[in-house]
Design a protein around this motif. Structure first.
Motif, PDB file in Angstrom:
ATOM      1  N   MET B  44      33.964  48.495  40.830  1.00  8.61           N
ATOM      2  CA  MET B  44      35.190  47.810  41.204  1.00  8.61           C
ATOM      3  C   MET B  44      34.939  46.344  40.894  1.00  8.61           C
ATOM      4  SD  MET B  44      37.114  48.713  44.670  1.00  8.61           S
ATOM      5  CE  MET B  44      38.850  48.546  44.889  1.00  8.61           C
ATOM      6  N   VAL B  45      35.574  45.859  39.849  1.00  7.78           N
ATOM      7  CA  VAL B  45      35.233  44.542  39.339  1.00  7.78           C
ATOM      8  C   VAL B  45      36.412  43.588  39.506  1.00  7.78           C
ATOM      9  CG1 VAL B  45      34.458  43.259  37.309  1.00  7.78           C
ATOM     10  CG2 VAL B  45      33.738  45.624  37.627  1.00  7.78           C
ATOM     11  N   GLY B  46      36.114  42.416  40.047  1.00  5.27           N
ATOM     12  CA  GLY B  46      37.131  41.377  40.158  1.00  5.27           C
ATOM     13  C   GLY B  46      37.120  40.545  38.889  1.00  5.27           C
ATOM     14  N   TYR B  47      38.310  40.256  38.375  1.00  5.65           N
ATOM     15  CA  TYR B  47      38.406  39.494  37.119  1.00  5.65           C
ATOM     16  C   TYR B  47      39.289  38.297  37.416  1.00  5.65           C
ATOM     17  CZ  TYR B  47      38.788  38.994  32.021  1.00  5.65           C
ATOM     18  OH  TYR B  47      38.712  38.541  30.726  1.00  5.65           O
ATOM     19  N   ILE B  48      38.663  37.139  37.523  1.00  5.27           N
ATOM     20  CA  ILE B  48      39.452  35.988  37.958  1.00  5.27           C
ATOM     21  C   ILE B  48      39.357  34.849  36.969  1.00  5.27           C
ATOM     22  CG2 ILE B  48      39.230  36.576  40.404  1.00  5.27           C
ATOM     23  CD1 ILE B  48      37.064  34.481  40.662  1.00  5.27           C
ATOM     24  N   PRO B  50      41.697  30.769  36.080  1.00  3.38           N
ATOM     25  CA  PRO B  50      42.957  30.049  36.292  1.00  3.38           C
ATOM     26  C   PRO B  50      44.058  30.612  35.383  1.00  3.38           C
ATOM     27  CG  PRO B  50      41.397  28.681  35.074  1.00  3.38           C
ATOM     28  CD  PRO B  50      40.670  29.921  35.472  1.00  3.38           C
ATOM     29  N   ASN B  51      45.306  30.206  35.633  1.00  6.82           N
ATOM     30  CA  ASN B  51      46.411  30.640  34.778  1.00  6.82           C
ATOM     31  C   ASN B  51      46.129  30.262  33.336  1.00  6.82           C
ATOM     32  OD1 ASN B  51      47.930  31.627  36.899  1.00  6.82           O
ATOM     33  ND2 ASN B  51      48.809  29.622  37.333  1.00  6.82           N
ATOM     34  N   GLY B  52      46.414  31.214  32.429  1.00 10.08           N
ATOM     35  CA  GLY B  52      46.223  30.920  31.010  1.00 10.08           C
ATOM     36  C   GLY B  52      44.784  31.055  30.559  1.00 10.08           C
ATOM     37  N   ALA B  53      43.911  31.608  31.409  1.00 11.33           N
ATOM     38  CA  ALA B  53      42.497  31.709  31.050  1.00 11.33           C
ATOM     39  C   ALA B  53      42.244  32.851  30.079  1.00 11.33           C
ATOM     40  CB  ALA B  53      41.658  31.920  32.307  1.00 11.33           C
ATOM     41  N   GLY B  54      43.145  33.836  30.042  1.00 11.28           N
ATOM     42  CA  GLY B  54      42.968  34.976  29.148  1.00 11.28           C
ATOM     43  C   GLY B  54      42.847  36.307  29.871  1.00 11.28           C
ATOM     44  N   LYS B  55      43.134  36.311  31.181  1.00 17.95           N
ATOM     45  CA  LYS B  55      43.023  37.554  31.957  1.00 17.95           C
ATOM     46  C   LYS B  55      43.997  38.614  31.454  1.00 17.95           C
ATOM     47  CE  LYS B  55      44.072  35.877  35.997  1.00 17.95           C
ATOM     48  NZ  LYS B  55      44.291  34.427  35.776  1.00 17.95           N
ATOM     49  N   SER B  56      45.276  38.246  31.384  1.00 22.03           N
ATOM     50  CA  SER B  56      46.287  39.229  30.998  1.00 22.03           C
ATOM     51  C   SER B  56      46.097  39.680  29.557  1.00 22.03           C
ATOM     52  CB  SER B  56      47.687  38.641  31.169  1.00 22.03           C
ATOM     53  OG  SER B  56      47.935  38.431  32.525  1.00 22.03           O
ATOM     54  N   THR B  57      45.683  38.743  28.708  1.00 19.99           N
ATOM     55  CA  THR B  57      45.417  39.109  27.311  1.00 19.99           C
ATOM     56  C   THR B  57      44.330  40.174  27.264  1.00 19.99           C
ATOM     57  OG1 THR B  57      45.997  36.868  26.650  1.00 19.99           O
ATOM     58  CG2 THR B  57      44.805  38.180  25.045  1.00 19.99           C
ATOM     59  N   THR B  58      43.287  39.997  28.081  1.00 22.59           N
ATOM     60  CA  THR B  58      42.214  40.991  28.123  1.00 22.59           C
ATOM     61  C   THR B  58      42.757  42.353  28.561  1.00 22.59           C
ATOM     62  OG1 THR B  58      40.787  39.189  28.859  1.00 22.59           O
ATOM     63  CG2 THR B  58      39.873  41.419  28.959  1.00 22.59           C
ATOM     64  N   ALA B 196      36.150  54.858  46.351  1.00 25.78           N
ATOM     65  CA  ALA B 196      35.025  55.598  46.901  1.00 25.78           C
ATOM     66  C   ALA B 196      35.222  57.110  46.776  1.00 25.78           C
ATOM     67  CB  ALA B 196      34.829  55.218  48.375  1.00 25.78           C
ATOM     68  N   GLU B 197      36.430  57.594  47.127  1.00 26.64           N
ATOM     69  CA  GLU B 197      36.653  59.034  47.193  1.00 26.64           C
ATOM     70  C   GLU B 197      36.900  59.656  45.825  1.00 26.64           C
ATOM     71  OE1 GLU B 197      36.696  60.903  50.134  1.00 26.64           O
ATOM     72  OE2 GLU B 197      35.893  59.066  51.027  1.00 26.64           O
ATOM     73  N   ARG B 198      37.609  58.912  44.965  1.00 26.90           N
ATOM     74  CA  ARG B 198      38.011  59.507  43.693  1.00 26.90           C
ATOM     75  C   ARG B 198      37.206  58.963  42.530  1.00 26.90           C
ATOM     76  NH1 ARG B 198      43.769  61.385  43.557  1.00 26.90           N
ATOM     77  NH2 ARG B 198      44.075  62.041  45.681  1.00 26.90           N
ATOM     78  N   ASN B 199      36.304  58.060  42.829  1.00 21.58           N
ATOM     79  CA  ASN B 199      35.469  57.464  41.807  1.00 21.58           C
ATOM     80  C   ASN B 199      36.284  56.819  40.689  1.00 21.58           C
ATOM     81  OD1 ASN B 199      32.853  56.821  41.060  1.00 21.58           O
ATOM     82  ND2 ASN B 199      32.866  58.395  39.458  1.00 21.58           N
ATOM     83  N   VAL B 200      37.414  56.224  41.068  1.00 19.65           N
ATOM     84  CA  VAL B 200      38.239  55.520  40.087  1.00 19.65           C
ATOM     85  C   VAL B 200      37.623  54.142  39.843  1.00 19.65           C
ATOM     86  CG1 VAL B 200      40.519  54.563  39.605  1.00 19.65           C
ATOM     87  CG2 VAL B 200      40.315  56.716  40.851  1.00 19.65           C
ATOM     88  N   THR B 201      37.433  53.823  38.574  1.00 22.55           N
ATOM     89  CA  THR B 201      36.917  52.513  38.211  1.00 22.55           C
ATOM     90  C   THR B 201      38.069  51.516  38.275  1.00 22.55           C
ATOM     91  OG1 THR B 201      35.408  53.622  36.730  1.00 22.55           O
ATOM     92  CG2 THR B 201      35.688  51.250  36.413  1.00 22.55           C
ATOM     93  N   VAL B 202      37.839  50.392  38.933  1.00 21.96           N
ATOM     94  CA  VAL B 202      38.945  49.455  39.138  1.00 21.96           C
ATOM     95  C   VAL B 202      38.618  48.100  38.529  1.00 21.96           C
ATOM     96  CG1 VAL B 202      40.376  48.292  40.858  1.00 21.96           C
ATOM     97  CG2 VAL B 202      39.588  50.619  41.298  1.00 21.96           C
ATOM     98  N   LEU B 203      39.553  47.592  37.746  1.00 24.43           N
ATOM     99  CA  LEU B 203      39.442  46.221  37.249  1.00 24.43           C
ATOM    100  C   LEU B 203      40.623  45.460  37.844  1.00 24.43           C
ATOM    101  CD1 LEU B 203      37.790  44.389  35.340  1.00 24.43           C
ATOM    102  CD2 LEU B 203      39.420  44.933  33.551  1.00 24.43           C
ATOM    103  N   LEU B 204      40.302  44.428  38.595  1.00 20.83           N
ATOM    104  CA  LEU B 204      41.315  43.769  39.420  1.00 20.83           C
ATOM    105  C   LEU B 204      41.415  42.294  39.039  1.00 20.83           C
ATOM    106  CD1 LEU B 204      42.878  43.643  42.289  1.00 20.83           C
ATOM    107  CD2 LEU B 204      40.648  43.085  43.215  1.00 20.83           C
ATOM    108  N   THR B 205      42.597  41.852  38.618  1.00 25.79           N
ATOM    109  CA  THR B 205      42.768  40.413  38.439  1.00 25.79           C
ATOM    110  C   THR B 205      43.596  39.913  39.612  1.00 25.79           C
ATOM    111  OG1 THR B 205      44.897  40.261  37.314  1.00 25.79           O
ATOM    112  CG2 THR B 205      42.992  40.817  35.959  1.00 25.79           C
ATOM    113  N   THR B 206      43.271  38.739  40.063  1.00 21.83           N
ATOM    114  CA  THR B 206      43.972  38.222  41.241  1.00 21.83           C
ATOM    115  C   THR B 206      43.757  36.722  41.355  1.00 21.83           C
ATOM    116  OG1 THR B 206      44.222  38.476  43.628  1.00 21.83           O
ATOM    117  CG2 THR B 206      41.995  38.622  42.778  1.00 21.83           C
ATOM    118  N   HIS B 207      44.640  36.091  42.122  1.00 21.19           N
ATOM    119  CA  HIS B 207      44.404  34.694  42.497  1.00 21.19           C
ATOM    120  C   HIS B 207      44.002  34.626  43.960  1.00 21.19           C
ATOM    121  CE1 HIS B 207      45.462  32.781  38.807  1.00 21.19           C
ATOM    122  NE2 HIS B 207      46.573  33.490  38.719  1.00 21.19           N
ATOM    123  N   ASP B 208      44.039  35.788  44.619  1.00 18.34           N
ATOM    124  CA  ASP B 208      43.700  35.816  46.029  1.00 18.34           C
ATOM    125  C   ASP B 208      42.229  36.225  46.165  1.00 18.34           C
ATOM    126  OD1 ASP B 208      43.328  36.270  48.698  1.00 18.34           O
ATOM    127  OD2 ASP B 208      45.256  37.267  48.987  1.00 18.34           O
TER     128      ASP B 208
END
Lengths: 269, 317
Positions: B44-48, B50-58, B196-208
């Protein structure tokens, strides 16, 4: 790709969705009736001056008016069918969500548009026709086969109309605002479908041109089938003409989507 | 096994800018620049950034709706843009600011359509739906059209929608944006469970950053298209120019204390604040202060994660 069950489900949901807009449907059916009355009196005046104009007699001409009012919304001659949502999704970028789904974008929206048309054929087609029958002397066929062929012709009419509106929606990938292109489409489809004047009374070369354009499929051809102005081989020709335009325009739509996606995918939206 | 492989990927955009009425300048913008990372199944990876850094493009490149200008991408062994449709069955995507649901349809109907789109077997669909209805408390919402749902309710619907077809990977683009504290916390609990239960890999972008603190052990920070940090969240504290503060209460007011490796930033009566680099050990500084002064009390303030990241962004300007 997902199976035909999906697209049937999309059509059914679209039918149901349009059935929830009750006030709009009622107001629309009323407007169709008023326009029908105005146009019918105009045509009566015109045909009493020039009997047999374009090969129609006055009853045929007045019936044509009411077929036009009944088909106007189902066939979406003034646009604003299911493609209106696609236009919005292209404009806001929500279309990206549609693009990563394992579905066919064109079939999806065609199914939605056919579901819409089915509802509007009932709700926007029948009431004005009843009003027309009450006020005027109309002529409808008694042969059930004619009605069935007419329905097939209407399905093809909706498909041709959709394929044009789909191209219009896709133009949003290049244009900031499709409203200009939409106005042009509406003017062309109003004039060349025969909605205000049947194509049969167009003069000389203009008539030949109008009968060769895809918009003839929208109203003139289904109307001629129902009016039994076309019989036998001529009916097959009309259906083949509609099917040919539908196929060509749908294929063009697929090609344009590919170019548009490439543009978005490769160049960035 | 790496589920996501990003190997020296770059993505450039050509922007045409009007410089005068007739002239237009052509400018090449590097949204993502020589980016490399891998994500292992179940992470479960956080991808953070600033705006315009390239998160959404990725994210767009990882879903296949954008092609990289150069470099190599593999998601679940597939080249995303070439195998977009195949990949679509294996990923779920949630955009906080867009919905994958249909506005005019009841939530239940949206789910039913998605079942057909992804050809989920009916029994599996029912199992999943039951689970999500319970965990996300969707029971009362199923018959309501999506346009009548509040943002938090819609978001719960969207997350359930993204997971109905049992994807291996879930991309979340700002899933908690605009949600209240209670909704955020419920959503995070659900995501932890799914991971945890389903072993889903999560890539999360957020400002929070609370999302990250509560969900992700690993965090990647991107700025100007470069990966500037990739590691444990705890390690971020020690990274860059983050500073810790030693708060010292002397027995009597005194002039600023003088110890090696720390500087006094504030003096208030007997209390003094000493800043030192976050990666340095506090022990020698505490020892030096205790040796040279009469100390009544002391405490160490860790830098707030937000400050660390703010500092990280600022340093790269």
């Amino acid at each position: 790709m997902s199976g035909p069950g999906l697209y049937a489900a999309v059509a059914v949901r679209s039918f149901r969705r349009y059935s929830t807009y009750r006030a709009a449907t009622l107001a629309g059916a009323f407007t169709n009736s008023v326009f029908g009355v105005i146009l019918a009196y105009t045509f009566i005046a015109l045909w009493s001056e020039r009997p047999d104009l374009g090969g129609y007699d006055v009853t045929t001409a007045v019936t044509f008016v009411w077929i036009g009012q009944a088909l106007l919304t189902p066939v979406a001659i003034f646009a604003s069918g299911a493609e209106a949502d696609l236009v919005e999704r292209v404009r806001t970028g929500d279309v990206a969500i549609d693009l990563y789904r394992p579905t066919d974008l064109q079939l999806w929206w065609l199914a939605a548009d056919l579901g819409r048309a089915a509802f509007q054929l009932l709700a926007r087609g029948l009431p004005p026709t009843l009003i027309g029958l009450l006020i005027f002397d109309l002529r409808f066929p008694s042969n059930p086969v004619t009605w069935l062929v007419f329905l097939l012709s209407v399905v093809l009419a909706v498909t041709v109309s959709f394929s044009i509106r789909y191209l219009l929606a896709l133009s949003g990938f290049w244009l900031l605002d499709v409203r200009g292109a939409q106005t042009l489409t509406i003017v062309l489809s109003t004039f060349f479908s025969g909605l205000f004047l049947p194509l049969v009374i167009f003069p000389g070369w203009l008539k030949d041109v109008a009968f060769a354009l895809p918009w003839a499929s929208l109203l003139q051809l289904p109307a001629d089938v129902l009016l039994e102005e076309r019989t036998g081989w001529s009916v097959v020709q009309a259906l083949a003409f509609q099917a040919a335009w539908a196929t060509a325009l749908l294929l063009l739509g697929r090609l344009v989507l590919r170019v548009a996606t490439r543009r978005v995918v490769v160049q960035g939206g | 096994m790496s589920l996501i492989e990003v190997d020296r990927v770059s993505r450039t955009f050509v922007v045409r800018r009007k410089t005068s009425t007739l002239r237009r300048a052509r400018q090449v913008v590097r949204a993502v620049d020589d980016l490399s990372f891998t994500v292992t199944a179940g992470e479960m990876v956080g991808y953070i950034g600033p705006n315009g850094a390239g998160k959404s493009t990725t994210i767009k490149m990882l879903t296949g709706i954008l092609v990289p200008s150069s470099g190599r991408l593999r998601v679940a062994g597939l080249d995303p843009s070439a195998a977009r449709v195949e990949l679509a069955r294996r990923i779920g995507v949630v955009f906080g600011q867009r919905t994958t649901l249909w506005w005019d349809l009841p939530l239940r109907d949206s789910f039913a359509l998605l079942r057909r789109i992804y050809r989920v077997p009916l029994t599996r669909f029912r199992q999943n739906l039951d689970t999500f209805v319970e965990l996300l408390d969707l029971g009362d919402l199923l018959h309501r059209p999506v346009r009548q749902l509040s943002l938090g309710q819609r978001m719960r619907g969207d997350i359930a929608a993204a997971l109905l077809h049992d994807p291996d990977i879930l991309y979340l683009d700002e899933p908690t944006i605009g949600l209240d504290v209670v909704s955020k916390s419920a959503l995070r609990g659900f995501l932890r469970e799914v991971n945890a239960e389903r072993n889903v890999t999560v890539l999360l972008t957020t400002h929070d950053l609370v999302d990250i603190e509560q969900l992700c052990r690993r965090v990647m920070v991107i700025d100007h298209g470069h990966l500037v940090y990739d590691g444990e969240l705890a390690g971020l504290h020690a990274f860059g120019n983050a500073r810790r503060t030693l708060v010292v209460d002397l027995s009597d007011p005194a002039p600023p204390v003088d110890v090696r490796g720390a500087t006094v930033t504030r003096v208030d009566g007997p209390r003094q604040w000493l800043e030192f680099p976050a990666q340095a050990s506090a022990a020698p500084i505490v020892a030096a202060v205790a040796a040279g002064y009469d100390v009544a009390d002391l405490s160490i303030q860790e830098p707030a994660i937000e400050d660390v990241i703010r500092q990280l962004y600022l340093d790269r300007r």
